[in-house]
Write a protein that holds these residues in place. Sequence first.
Motif, PDB file in Angstrom:
ATOM      1  N   LYS A   7      -9.513 -13.210   4.876  1.00  0.00           N
ATOM      2  CA  LYS A   7      -8.411 -13.686   4.704  1.00  0.00           C
ATOM      3  C   LYS A   7      -7.845 -13.597   3.217  1.00  0.00           C
ATOM      4  O   LYS A   7      -7.104 -14.592   2.647  1.00  0.00           O
ATOM      5  N   GLU A   8      -8.058 -12.545   2.767  1.00  0.00           N
ATOM      6  CA  GLU A   8      -7.545 -12.272   1.261  1.00  0.00           C
ATOM      7  C   GLU A   8      -6.360 -11.126   1.280  1.00  0.00           C
ATOM      8  O   GLU A   8      -6.614 -10.365   2.038  1.00  0.00           O
ATOM      9  N   ILE A  10      -4.284  -8.079   0.258  1.00  0.00           N
ATOM     10  CA  ILE A  10      -4.796  -6.702  -0.082  1.00  0.00           C
ATOM     11  C   ILE A  10      -4.718  -6.303  -1.659  1.00  0.00           C
ATOM     12  O   ILE A  10      -5.688  -5.759  -2.091  1.00  0.00           O
ATOM     13  N   MET A  91       2.150   7.716  -8.828  1.00  0.00           N
ATOM     14  CA  MET A  91       2.273   6.574  -8.106  1.00  0.00           C
ATOM     15  C   MET A  91       3.861   5.890  -8.359  1.00  0.00           C
ATOM     16  O   MET A  91       4.399   5.872  -9.597  1.00  0.00           O
ATOM     17  N   CYS A  92       4.553   5.084  -7.324  1.00  0.00           N
ATOM     18  CA  CYS A  92       5.598   4.681  -7.509  1.00  0.00           C
ATOM     19  C   CYS A  92       5.745   3.082  -7.980  1.00  0.00           C
ATOM     20  O   CYS A  92       6.853   2.712  -8.141  1.00  0.00           O
ATOM     21  N   HIS A  93       4.981   2.815  -8.793  1.00  0.00           N
ATOM     22  CA  HIS A  93       4.997   1.438  -9.374  1.00  0.00           C
ATOM     23  C   HIS A  93       4.019   1.396 -10.660  1.00  0.00           C
ATOM     24  O   HIS A  93       3.197   2.033 -10.549  1.00  0.00           O
ATOM     25  N   CYS A 124       8.518  -0.672  -4.170  1.00  0.00           N
ATOM     26  CA  CYS A 124       6.871  -0.724  -4.581  1.00  0.00           C
ATOM     27  C   CYS A 124       6.740  -1.580  -5.891  1.00  0.00           C
ATOM     28  O   CYS A 124       5.799  -2.652  -5.877  1.00  0.00           O
ATOM     29  N   PHE A 128       3.707  -5.241  -6.698  1.00  0.00           N
ATOM     30  CA  PHE A 128       2.582  -5.425  -7.684  1.00  0.00           C
ATOM     31  C   PHE A 128       3.091  -6.187  -8.855  1.00  0.00           C
ATOM     32  O   PHE A 128       3.893  -5.646  -9.709  1.00  0.00           O
TER      33      PHE A 128
ATOM     34  N   MET B   1       3.915   7.454  -0.130  1.00  0.00           N
ATOM     35  CA  MET B   1       3.667   7.068  -1.429  1.00  0.00           C
ATOM     36  C   MET B   1       3.368   5.825  -1.536  1.00  0.00           C
ATOM     37  O   MET B   1       2.491   5.409  -2.281  1.00  0.00           O
ATOM     38  N   HIS B   2       4.392   4.998  -0.809  1.00  0.00           N
ATOM     39  CA  HIS B   2       4.129   3.597  -1.032  1.00  0.00           C
ATOM     40  C   HIS B   2       2.796   3.129  -0.245  1.00  0.00           C
ATOM     41  O   HIS B   2       1.913   2.333  -0.864  1.00  0.00           O
ATOM     42  N   GLY B   5      -0.569   3.810  -2.597  1.00  0.00           N
ATOM     43  CA  GLY B   5      -0.372   2.846  -3.622  1.00  0.00           C
ATOM     44  C   GLY B   5      -1.202   1.619  -3.135  1.00  0.00           C
ATOM     45  O   GLY B   5      -2.112   1.058  -3.713  1.00  0.00           O
ATOM     46  N   ILE B   6      -0.741   1.183  -1.852  1.00  0.00           N
ATOM     47  CA  ILE B   6      -1.303  -0.130  -1.385  1.00  0.00           C
ATOM     48  C   ILE B   6      -2.876   0.304  -0.999  1.00  0.00           C
ATOM     49  O   ILE B   6      -3.853  -0.586  -1.046  1.00  0.00           O
ATOM     50  N   LEU B  10      -6.045  -1.802  -2.011  1.00  0.00           N
ATOM     51  CA  LEU B  10      -6.972  -2.323  -0.924  1.00  0.00           C
ATOM     52  C   LEU B  10      -8.481  -1.834  -1.196  1.00  0.00           C
ATOM     53  O   LEU B  10      -9.417  -2.865  -1.221  1.00  0.00           O
ATOM     54  N   LEU B  31      -7.245  -5.262   8.910  1.00  0.00           N
ATOM     55  CA  LEU B  31      -6.113  -5.765   8.398  1.00  0.00           C
ATOM     56  C   LEU B  31      -4.720  -6.423   9.167  1.00  0.00           C
ATOM     57  O   LEU B  31      -4.979  -6.037  10.476  1.00  0.00           O
ATOM     58  N   SER B  37       6.527  -6.127   7.100  1.00  0.00           N
ATOM     59  CA  SER B  37       5.933  -6.070   5.730  1.00  0.00           C
ATOM     60  C   SER B  37       6.162  -4.939   4.880  1.00  0.00           C
ATOM     61  O   SER B  37       6.090  -4.827   3.816  1.00  0.00           O
ATOM     62  N   ILE B  39       5.102  -1.782   5.579  1.00  0.00           N
ATOM     63  CA  ILE B  39       3.754  -0.994   5.773  1.00  0.00           C
ATOM     64  C   ILE B  39       4.181  -0.214   7.061  1.00  0.00           C
ATOM     65  O   ILE B  39       4.236  -0.658   8.098  1.00  0.00           O
ATOM     66  N   PHE B  44      -0.102   4.375   6.937  1.00  0.00           N
ATOM     67  CA  PHE B  44      -1.033   3.697   6.183  1.00  0.00           C
ATOM     68  C   PHE B  44      -2.597   4.483   6.760  1.00  0.00           C
ATOM     69  O   PHE B  44      -3.465   4.513   5.727  1.00  0.00           O
ATOM     70  N   TRP B  99      15.544 -18.113   8.353  1.00  0.00           N
ATOM     71  CA  TRP B  99      14.271 -18.032   7.151  1.00  0.00           C
ATOM     72  C   TRP B  99      13.205 -17.122   8.055  1.00  0.00           C
ATOM     73  O   TRP B  99      13.057 -17.682   9.145  1.00  0.00           O
ATOM     74  N   CYS B 106       0.175  -9.192   4.642  1.00  0.00           N
ATOM     75  CA  CYS B 106      -0.544  -8.086   4.461  1.00  0.00           C
ATOM     76  C   CYS B 106      -1.956  -8.493   3.946  1.00  0.00           C
ATOM     77  O   CYS B 106      -2.142  -8.672   2.625  1.00  0.00           O
ATOM     78  N   ILE B 107      -2.684  -8.768   5.079  1.00  0.00           N
ATOM     79  CA  ILE B 107      -4.157  -9.455   4.623  1.00  0.00           C
ATOM     80  C   ILE B 107      -5.180  -8.994   5.082  1.00  0.00           C
ATOM     81  O   ILE B 107      -5.196  -8.112   6.050  1.00  0.00           O
ATOM     82  N   ILE B 108      -6.501  -9.040   4.400  1.00  0.00           N
ATOM     83  CA  ILE B 108      -7.569  -8.348   4.761  1.00  0.00           C
ATOM     84  C   ILE B 108      -8.208  -9.404   5.773  1.00  0.00           C
ATOM     85  O   ILE B 108      -8.493 -10.450   5.022  1.00  0.00           O
ATOM     86  N   LYS B 109      -8.263  -9.254   7.020  1.00  0.00           N
ATOM     87  CA  LYS B 109      -8.462 -10.507   7.795  1.00  0.00           C
ATOM     88  C   LYS B 109     -10.130 -10.496   7.766  1.00  0.00           C
ATOM     89  O   LYS B 109     -10.827 -11.443   7.404  1.00  0.00           O
TER      90      LYS B 109
END
Lengths: 219, 126
Positions: A7-8, A10, A91-93, A124, A128, B1-2, B5-6, B10, B31, B37, B39, B44, B99, B106-109
């Motif tokens: 539950k961390e 990314i 990279m875009c950021h 992006c 970050f 590209m986006h 980066g993620i 990760l 994930l 989100s 993504i 991905f 809301w 976007c979580i590592i489960k």
Amino acid sequence: MKIIELKETITASNDRDAAALREELRQNHTLLINLMASPGAGKTTLLDRTIRDLKNDYRIGVIEADIDSDVDARKLEQLGVKAVQAHTNGMCHMDAGMTRTALNELGFEEPDLIFLENVGNLICPAEFDTGAGRNVMILSVPEGDDKPLKYPLMFTTSDVLLITKIDTMSVFDFDPELCAERARKLNPSIRIFLLSAKTGEGMEAWEEWLRGEADKWRG
Amino acid sequence: MHEMGIVIHLAKTLDQIAVEHHVTRLGSVTLSVGEVSGIVTDLFQDAWRYFSNKNPLLAGSELKLEVIPAITYCDNCHKTYETVKYGRTCPHCGSGETWLVQGNECIIKEIEAETAPDPSGADQEV
């Protein structure tokens, strides 16, 4: 094989690097401003004018993040401030690691105020954390007042929204009040300034905010 | 590209997790990705395939993506609805005072891994 529950997020490793960098900057009394906007929103023009107005009172440094060029860094160096070009390797950021590398090159002991001109894009860079003390975004009038609806995260993560190129307001169908309302719905504490770096209108209020923040960090 | 980066971030986070949990071999990574989100799951997966082969820890491991549906809450009528279907306007009462409750995550489960014995015995076996 076993399952390890985490539950961390990314970007957890970047978040930790950013928090550590922010703390170092705080101890060093250096305010790092992360400036984010679309390509062509006028980041360099705004910086040019802001630096001219502030350079006698603060020691200023600039990090220009571009995928691959140093055109903007050279332009700002002509103002007599130290500028470095950070390359994002496609990279875009900018992330906290790249920001740290650029800060090391710039030398962050001396400046009171450092501007990080992030890569031009509204998606992006918002995801970050760079380790900056304050996040400032630019939305120029020609881009339209509907941008808070399209790029909500950028508005959520910014401390300040600069609505720029207001000298073109009469040509474009831009409603500043509607834009402000949309931005505040996403981020009730966002500070909004309307200005034109070309005519100078509204620059004073933004610079007053900036001076206040830089003084707080300088201690 | 986006997405690339993620994936790079990760991988960095997973490298740290691997050290913390004494991971010797990584089987899979799961994930939880919010529906809004930003993504794109296919992109991905492509970015993961490209990048994981270059990283000793990730090479050969599987990426599993679980989508968290986006749900919006209406401040006016206090009901919730599907974000993707209705956007910002509440389908129950027409209000725009709404809301996002979930769907931006976007979580590592969890990860599936072989680990070296941990002297402190802190790892939880599930």
